[in-house]
Write a protein that holds these residues in place. Structure first.
Motif, mmCIF file in Angstrom:
data_model
loop_
_atom_site.group_PDB
_atom_site.id
_atom_site.type_symbol
_atom_site.label_atom_id
_atom_site.label_comp_id
_atom_site.label_asym_id
_atom_site.label_seq_id
_atom_site.Cartn_x
_atom_site.Cartn_y
_atom_site.Cartn_z
ATOM 1 N N ALA A 343 0.821 -1.212 0.000
ATOM 2 C CA ALA A 343 0.000 0.000 0.000
ATOM 3 C C ALA A 343 0.854 1.259 0.000
ATOM 4 C CB ALA A 343 -0.937 0.000 1.209
ATOM 5 N N VAL A 344 1.999 1.203 0.689
ATOM 6 C CA VAL A 344 2.902 2.357 0.718
ATOM 7 C C VAL A 344 3.553 2.546 -0.647
ATOM 8 C CG1 VAL A 344 5.001 3.313 1.743
ATOM 9 C CG2 VAL A 344 3.324 2.149 3.186
ATOM 10 N N VAL A 348 3.176 6.032 -2.803
ATOM 11 C CA VAL A 348 4.307 6.853 -3.253
ATOM 12 C C VAL A 348 4.312 6.973 -4.777
ATOM 13 C CG1 VAL A 348 6.824 7.042 -3.347
ATOM 14 C CG2 VAL A 348 5.715 6.298 -1.229
ATOM 15 N N ALA A 349 4.071 5.866 -5.468
ATOM 16 C CA ALA A 349 4.064 5.898 -6.934
ATOM 17 C C ALA A 349 2.939 6.777 -7.465
ATOM 18 C CB ALA A 349 3.930 4.483 -7.489
ATOM 19 N N VAL A 363 11.683 7.448 -0.952
ATOM 20 C CA VAL A 363 12.061 6.216 -0.261
ATOM 21 C C VAL A 363 13.081 6.516 0.831
ATOM 22 C CG1 VAL A 363 13.209 3.983 -0.542
ATOM 23 C CG2 VAL A 363 11.526 4.741 -2.232
ATOM 24 N N ASN A 364 14.065 7.352 0.525
ATOM 25 C CA ASN A 364 15.085 7.688 1.522
ATOM 26 C C ASN A 364 14.468 8.368 2.742
ATOM 27 O OD1 ASN A 364 17.126 6.637 -0.062
ATOM 28 N ND2 ASN A 364 17.607 8.593 -1.035
ATOM 29 N N ARG A 365 13.504 9.252 2.514
ATOM 30 C CA ARG A 365 12.858 9.934 3.637
ATOM 31 C C ARG A 365 12.119 8.951 4.534
ATOM 32 N NH1 ARG A 365 10.095 15.649 2.002
ATOM 33 N NH2 ARG A 365 11.621 16.396 0.480
ATOM 34 N N LEU A 366 11.423 8.024 3.924
ATOM 35 C CA LEU A 366 10.680 7.053 4.714
ATOM 36 C C LEU A 366 11.616 6.147 5.518
ATOM 37 C CD1 LEU A 366 7.886 6.132 2.146
ATOM 38 C CD2 LEU A 366 7.615 7.387 4.288
ATOM 39 N N GLY A 374 11.588 4.858 14.829
ATOM 40 C CA GLY A 374 11.117 3.511 15.096
ATOM 41 C C GLY A 374 9.697 3.272 14.630
ATOM 42 N N GLU A 375 9.068 4.268 14.020
ATOM 43 C CA GLU A 375 7.691 4.129 13.551
ATOM 44 C C GLU A 375 7.675 3.282 12.282
ATOM 45 O OE1 GLU A 375 3.975 7.030 12.161
ATOM 46 O OE2 GLU A 375 5.772 7.892 13.094
ATOM 47 N N PRO A 376 6.797 2.305 12.197
ATOM 48 C CA PRO A 376 6.735 1.471 10.977
ATOM 49 C C PRO A 376 6.332 2.296 9.767
ATOM 50 C CG PRO A 376 4.848 1.036 12.386
ATOM 51 C CD PRO A 376 5.785 1.905 13.191
ATOM 52 N N ILE A 377 6.776 1.838 8.599
ATOM 53 C CA ILE A 377 6.477 2.549 7.360
ATOM 54 C C ILE A 377 5.049 2.216 6.944
ATOM 55 C CG2 ILE A 377 7.102 2.810 4.936
ATOM 56 C CD1 ILE A 377 9.987 2.202 5.723
ATOM 57 N N THR A 378 4.196 3.218 7.021
ATOM 58 C CA THR A 378 2.787 3.068 6.675
ATOM 59 C C THR A 378 2.375 4.202 5.750
ATOM 60 O OG1 THR A 378 2.081 4.406 8.554
ATOM 61 C CG2 THR A 378 2.304 2.028 8.919
ATOM 62 N N VAL A 379 1.168 4.119 5.230
ATOM 63 C CA VAL A 379 0.651 5.208 4.401
ATOM 64 C C VAL A 379 0.549 6.490 5.223
ATOM 65 C CG1 VAL A 379 -1.343 6.035 3.092
ATOM 66 C CG2 VAL A 379 -0.555 3.677 2.808
#
Length: 491
Positions: A343-344, A348-349, A363-366, A374-379
């Motif tokens: 979903a992420v 982004v795309a 991608v680098n920012r995320l 430590g926050e998971p990568i989410t929308v």
């Protein structure tokens, strides 16, 4: 043996502070700020001082023009310093340490490929960029060299899609031909707007062509580096040596062609003709088609157009998704615990639509947000982290070349007539509208717009802008017509 100083000692810092003070007094504040403000002393080993600068251009310039003066400044403070070595910092870091007592001839070499590449990235075997000094400048110890290649930009890391598959196929064919000592399409000219992969393909060609035979003569040059070499050669009266150096290559790759100007552009034309006559492969990249490169002589534009001209189109959604997925996969391999849900990737795309570099940056920012918080990568994290990048879905950067092309096509007036001195009504009005659009949609000054429109005075441009503004007040149809042209330019 002289004391072995490291980059962390106070004695080291005090020595270099005194050297900088000597340089400032010797060359003046303006010159010091331009060339020495970013010069750093990394370490001193025996009688060798290891210095670093942030760019390859600065490294070449300082070695060519100020090396003796810097050494004099060091010896004025410490007679134990007899030699110097310059390297280029990458991501703020130079090579960590020199080996003790290196051989004398190593002190003035150009920065090595290893010193200019991030340590954590696997390094392809580098093709040999030509570094031999031209005969006319041999005494200067200023070995000519190409621009630095990026080890990450290979065919393996290039993400193919509908918009770039032809350019990728041509690039692979060129590299294969060079490996087999033949010439494929020649010259090859790749063009696109910023961030769509032109430089990546040129780097990939160089890596692939040099992989099987590291001694092959390959030169990759950005336009500004080409101009630097040419101007330096003229100043030193070694232009013939410069020409000989370029004409001995097996493969010449020129990037950012749109920045080539003045006599350097003329010299490139001569070099291009010589290489093509000698059946040497030439690959060029720029942000406009050859016919729109106004700074080049018509003959050079014709030679480029007569080869294989390959555009790279704007990325579609599928290709953006593939690029994001590839970069996410690479990031997951480098950083423990990093995971990009589908979903992420889709988000982004969908929202980052400008160009490939912004996709890499997203991608680098995320990854950075995940690693720091430590926050998971989410929308939700993507929405928060990429907010400014999404807002910047920039209106397309409009160039004067684009305006000339669109106006010429819309009014059916040859582009050359727009730049000419013709005063017939069917030419004057489109010309004035083109100047108005240039003033409205670009950041160019009036004098610069005048120069781009056939060398006109800035007052002529101002008159045209005011004339169109007045006509728009009185003519609603003209307003709609100009709005149409603006939309065509910004699409």
């Amino acid at each position: 043996m002289a004391e072995d100083l490291t980059g962390n000692t106070s004695e080291h810092r005090e020595l270099f502070a005194r050297v900088r003070a000597r340089l400032r007094a010797a060359v003046g504040e303006d010159v010091f700020t331009s060339w020495f403000a970013r010069l750093e002393l990394e370490e001193v080993v025996d009688d060798l001082a290891h210095l670093s600068v942030p760019t390859r251009f600065l490294c070449s310039w300082i070695q060519s023009n100020y090396a003796e003066r810097i050494l004099e400044a060091f010896q004025g403070e410490s007679q134990s310093i007899a030699r110097m070595h310059f390297t280029v910092r990458v991501n703020g870091q130079a090579r960590p340490r020199l080996a003790p007592a290196p051989e004398p001839q190593q002190a003035s070499e150009q920065p090595s490929a290893a010193a200019a590449k991030p340590a954590e990235i696997p390094q392809p075997v580098a093709p040999r960029l030509i570094r031999d000094t031209p005969a006319a400048a041999a005494a200067k110890a200023d070995a000519l060299s190409g621009s630095a290649l990026d080890p990450r930009q290979t065919f393996e890391t290039f993400v193919p899609g509908a918009s770039n598959e032809i350019a990728l196929g041509v690039a692979r064919q060129v590299a294969h031909a060079v490996v087999n000592n033949t010439v494929s399409f020649n010259p090859v000219y790749i063009h696109s707007t910023v961030g769509l992969g032109k430089s990546h393909l040129l780097n990939a060609i160089a890596w692939a062509a040099g992989a099987s035979e590291p001694g092959r003569n390959i030169v990759y040059l950005t336009a500004d580096h080409f101009m630097y070499h040419f101007i330096t050669a003229v100043q030193r009266q070694s232009a013939l040596g410069f020409k000989e150096w370029l004409r001995r290559v097996d493969l010449l790759l020129i990037d950012d062609m749109q920045f080539l100007q003045g006599k350097s552009a003329t010299e490139f034309g001569h070099t291009l003709s010589a290489l093509l006559t000698g059946a040497k492969q030439v690959v060029v990249a720029g942000d406009a088609a050859p016919r729109d490169l106004e700074m080049l002589d018509e003959r050079v534009r014709s030679r480029l157009s007569g080869g294989l001209v390959v555009p790279i189109m704007t990325f579609d959604g599928d290709l953006r998704r593939s690029i994001v997925a590839k970069r996410a996969e690479q990031a997951s391999a480098r950083f423990a615990g990093v995971s990009f849900p589908p979903a992420v990737l889709d988000y982004v795309a969908r929202v980052v639509v400008s160009h490939g570099r912004d996709l890499d940056g997203a991608v680098n920012r995320l990854v950075a947000a995940n690693q720091l918080t430590g926050e998971p990568i989410t929308v939700a994290l993507a929405e928060k982290t990429l907010a400014d990048l999404i807002r910047a879905r920039e209106a397309r950067r409009v160039r004067i070349e684009d305006i000339l092309r669109i106006v010429s096509r819309h009014y059916k007036v040859p582009r050359n007539d727009l730049l000419s001195s013709r005063r017939s009504r069917d030419v004057v009005r489109p010309r004035q509208i083109a100047m108005y659009l240039a003033k409205s949609l670009t950041s160019r000054s009036l004098p610069e717009i005048g120069r781009r429109f056939g060398g006109r005075d800035h007052t002529t441009v101002l008159h045209s802008v005011r004339k169109v503004e007045q006509m728009m007040k009185d003519d609603g149809d003209l307003c709609q017509e100009i709005e149409l042209l603006k939309r065509m330019l910004e699409e």
